[in-house]
Design a protein around this motif. Structure first.
Motif, mmCIF file in Angstrom:
data_model
loop_
_atom_site.group_PDB
_atom_site.id
_atom_site.type_symbol
_atom_site.label_atom_id
_atom_site.label_comp_id
_atom_site.label_asym_id
_atom_site.label_seq_id
_atom_site.Cartn_x
_atom_site.Cartn_y
_atom_site.Cartn_z
ATOM 1 N N ARG A 14 40.399 9.488 22.362
ATOM 2 C CA ARG A 14 41.724 10.087 22.536
ATOM 3 C C ARG A 14 42.633 9.193 23.379
ATOM 4 O O ARG A 14 43.830 9.061 23.098
ATOM 5 N N THR A 17 43.691 6.236 21.147
ATOM 6 C CA THR A 17 44.675 6.675 20.156
ATOM 7 C C THR A 17 46.039 6.872 20.789
ATOM 8 O O THR A 17 47.069 6.472 20.232
ATOM 9 N N GLY A 47 41.664 7.345 13.070
ATOM 10 C CA GLY A 47 42.873 7.926 13.644
ATOM 11 C C GLY A 47 44.023 7.972 12.666
ATOM 12 O O GLY A 47 44.925 8.803 12.789
ATOM 13 N N LEU A 71 37.065 9.815 14.677
ATOM 14 C CA LEU A 71 38.345 9.206 14.330
ATOM 15 C C LEU A 71 38.509 9.076 12.816
ATOM 16 O O LEU A 71 39.626 9.160 12.298
ATOM 17 N N ASP A 73 37.575 11.246 10.668
ATOM 18 C CA ASP A 73 38.046 12.537 10.181
ATOM 19 C C ASP A 73 39.572 12.588 10.208
ATOM 20 O O ASP A 73 40.211 13.080 9.263
ATOM 21 N N SER A 74 40.163 12.069 11.281
ATOM 22 C CA SER A 74 41.633 12.042 11.382
ATOM 23 C C SER A 74 42.230 11.117 10.337
ATOM 24 O O SER A 74 43.276 11.417 9.745
ATOM 25 N N ALA A 75 41.563 9.981 10.087
ATOM 26 C CA ALA A 75 42.063 9.031 9.093
ATOM 27 C C ALA A 75 42.008 9.635 7.690
ATOM 28 O O ALA A 75 42.924 9.442 6.882
ATOM 29 N N ALA A 77 42.180 12.800 6.966
ATOM 30 C CA ALA A 77 43.239 13.808 6.901
ATOM 31 C C ALA A 77 44.589 13.154 6.665
ATOM 32 O O ALA A 77 45.415 13.656 5.878
ATOM 33 N N ALA A 78 44.845 12.015 7.340
ATOM 34 C CA ALA A 78 46.112 11.308 7.153
ATOM 35 C C ALA A 78 46.240 10.793 5.729
ATOM 36 O O ALA A 78 47.334 10.808 5.145
ATOM 37 N N ASP A 81 47.150 13.684 3.496
ATOM 38 C CA ASP A 81 48.557 14.041 3.666
ATOM 39 C C ASP A 81 49.474 13.091 2.900
ATOM 40 O O ASP A 81 50.565 13.484 2.480
#
Length: 210
Positions: A14, A17, A47, A71, A73-75, A77-78, A81
């Motif tokens: 975090r 990021t 991220g 991280l 997982d965030s990538a 999701a991005a 999107d």
């Protein structure tokens, strides 16, 4: 779980990021990432910070790796999107899990500072690039001013465990040239409002030599 393991799993990602998405840093990203074309690979994609700068119309496919599953997982999701089908894998740059000559372009932003073996990582990126492929880079590292460099050398041993193994003293452009790339420097300089020991940046295009 030890305090060190807890910190590395929950706090350090975090912090990194947050630090890597500050205004001036994002401004530098906006000058580099939109240059990506065709089949694109991103080193340290966790991220998904760079996703807002990619031009979907210019990209045929998008793949990437990161050692940190959280991280990733965030990538992912991005990528969803953005409407992309992305091949994102948990791996390290010293052993990129893609075949030779798989990509036209590789993107590397604020990643070479923290890998275990930068020479091996750069060799791997040359390997996965097609002839004439390009590596878009934005990195911080060894400052050209000796007084700043001395502070980097003093601070680095304390800095590394707090910042995910980040090195302050690694060369950037010269290291890419030594790894067999032809480097077109787009810019360099200290980041405004950042501590000078951590603020030297270089960014540009490194082309794979035949």
């Amino acid at each position: 779980m030890s305090l060190k393991s807890w910190y590395e799993a929950n706090v350090m990602p975090r912090l990194i990021t947050c630090a890597c998405s500050q205004g001036q840093v994002m401004k530098r990203r906006s000058a580099v990432v939109p240059l990506a074309r065709c089949d694109v690979f991103e080193l340290g994609c966790g991220g998904g910070i760079n996703h807002e700068f990619y031009d979907p119309a210019a990209i045929t496919s998008y793949s990437g790796i990161d050692p940190h599953e959280g991280l990733l997982d965030s990538a992912r999701a991005a990528a969803r999107d953005k409407g992309w089908t992305a091949d994102l894998r948990q791996a390290r740059g010293e052993a990129i899990p893609f075949a030779d000559a798989s990509f036209d372009c590789a993107v590397c932003t604020f990643t070479l500072c923290s890998v275990d073996d930068p020479a091996q990582v750069m060799a791997e990126m040359r390997r996965i690039l097609r002839p004439g492929g390009q590596l878009l880079f934005l990195e911080h590292g060894r400052a050209p001013d000796r007084d700043v460099e001395r502070w980097q050398e003093r601070i680095e041993p304390v800095w590394k465990p707090l910042a995910g193994g980040c090195h302050l003293t690694r060369p950037i452009g010269s290291a890419l040239i030594g790894a067999g790339f032809a480097v077109d420097q787009l810019g360099e300089g200290y980041t405004p409002k950042a501590p000078r020991f951590a603020g030297w940046m270089e960014w540009g295009v490194a082309r794979k030599l035949q």
